[in-house]
Design an enzyme around this catalytic site. Structure first.
Site, PDB file in Angstrom:
ATOM      1  N   ASP A  27      -1.486  -0.253   6.026  1.00  0.00           N
ATOM      2  CA  ASP A  27      -1.627   0.452   7.309  1.00  0.00           C
ATOM      3  C   ASP A  27      -3.077   0.508   7.791  1.00  0.00           C
ATOM      4  OD1 ASP A  27      -2.210   2.351   5.189  1.00  0.00           O
ATOM      5  OD2 ASP A  27      -2.279   3.871   6.757  1.00  0.00           O
ATOM      6  N   ASP A  63       0.102   5.210   0.762  1.00  0.00           N
ATOM      7  CA  ASP A  63       0.015   6.212   1.831  1.00  0.00           C
ATOM      8  C   ASP A  63      -0.053   5.524   3.195  1.00  0.00           C
ATOM      9  OD1 ASP A  63      -0.100   8.778   2.872  1.00  0.00           O
ATOM     10  OD2 ASP A  63      -1.473   9.434   1.302  1.00  0.00           O
ATOM     11  N   ASP A  88       0.879  -1.164   0.000  1.00  0.00           N
ATOM     12  CA  ASP A  88       0.000   0.000   0.000  1.00  0.00           C
ATOM     13  C   ASP A  88       0.926   1.226   0.000  1.00  0.00           C
ATOM     14  OD1 ASP A  88      -2.393   1.592   0.450  1.00  0.00           O
ATOM     15  OD2 ASP A  88      -1.653   1.823   2.504  1.00  0.00           O
TER      16      ASP A  88
HETATM   17 MG   LIG Z   1      -2.672   3.369   3.354  1.00  0.00          MG
END
Ligand SMILES: [Mg+2]
Length: 263
Positions: free
Chosen positions: A210, A11, A9
């Protein structure tokens, strides 16, 4: 563990907004040096794949366009496979329009012409007029309503802004319809495309993210090895209390600790 491919992923994993996460560059280079196929996967539909390649390269992370998967690409792939051609009205930004055009779809400016698909993603220039065109196309022309992703918020350097789900909900509210498909994580559509490209099985795939409800959920759903980093949307206590499909197989402080996953 023997992994053949890794999905990262963006960001919250490799960067936060414009700031790279310390150790991200070295981690990606380590993964490549071990022979893993590297993929970058984001729900954000506002940028093109070329934009992401540029952004990563500014941070010292070399990437190729074919390694970048976005929810905009997913929408374009899906429409091309299923319908070949047609006219789309887009509530969304440049990334989404450009992927649809590259797949051979025409983008309509209004519902004054026949619309086949209404594709909705994050649009930071959403207007009442655009909503009215989407409403008319869906209700009066029976256009297929599709959503790039259902992220409620958009992470920025200082906090969060409204995400794509705010636009999707607005269209749902004025049409009484739900999107026929929502492509981004936790939908497994993009991970299935990646597995096919990598030529590996879910158990050979490492997914690092995240967010529990998107990155971890999609990895667990498909049977990949899910790793949560604590540099983004999830706190340590949220991570430890996660249950079922949301529970990561492994938690690391940041991508810099990737070595702990590989040995
Ligand atoms: Mg993310």
């Amino acid at each position: 563990m023997l992994f053949k491919a890794v999905v990262l992923d963006l960001d919250g994993v490799l960067y936060r907004g414009e700031n790279p996460i310390p150790g991200a560059r070295e981690a990606v280079s380590k993964l490549r040096s071990l022979g893993l196929k590297v993929y970058f996967l984001t729900n954000n539909s506002t940028k093109t794949r070329a934009d992401y390649v540029q952004k990563l390269s500014r941070m010292g992370i070399p990437a190729k366009e074919r390694e970048v998967y976005t929810s905009a690409l997913a929408a374009a792939h899906f429409l091309k496979e299923r319908y070949k051609k047609g006219v789309a009205f887009v509530i969304g930004e440049r990334g989404l329009k450009s992927e649809l055009k590259a797949s051979g779809f025409r983008i309509a400016r209004s519902a004054n012409e026949k619309i086949d698909f209404v594709v909705v993603g994050l649009d930071r220039s959403l207007t009442y007029e655009k909503l009215a065109h989407a409403q008319r196309a869906i209700r009066e022309q029976n256009a297929l309503f599709l959503a790039t992703n259902a992220d409620p918020t958009l992470p920025v350097e200082k906090g969060e802004l409204p995400g794509s789900a705010a636009m999707v909900s607005a269209v749902s509210a004025c049409t009484g319809r739900k999107p026929a498909f929502t492509f981004g994580k936790p939908n497994t559509f993009l991970l299935e495309c990646i597995l096919a490209d990598a030529g590996c099985t879910p158990s050979e795939l490492l997914v690092i993210g995240d967010r529990l409800a998107t990155d971890i959920a999609v990895a667990n759903k498909i049977g990949a090895y899910s790793v949560l980093v604590l540099t983004g949307a999830t706190s340590k206590s949220q991570a430890r209390n996660a249950k079922g499909i949301l529970k990561p197989k492994k938690i690391i402080n940041s991508i810099a600790e990737i070595g702990k996953v590989l040995c």
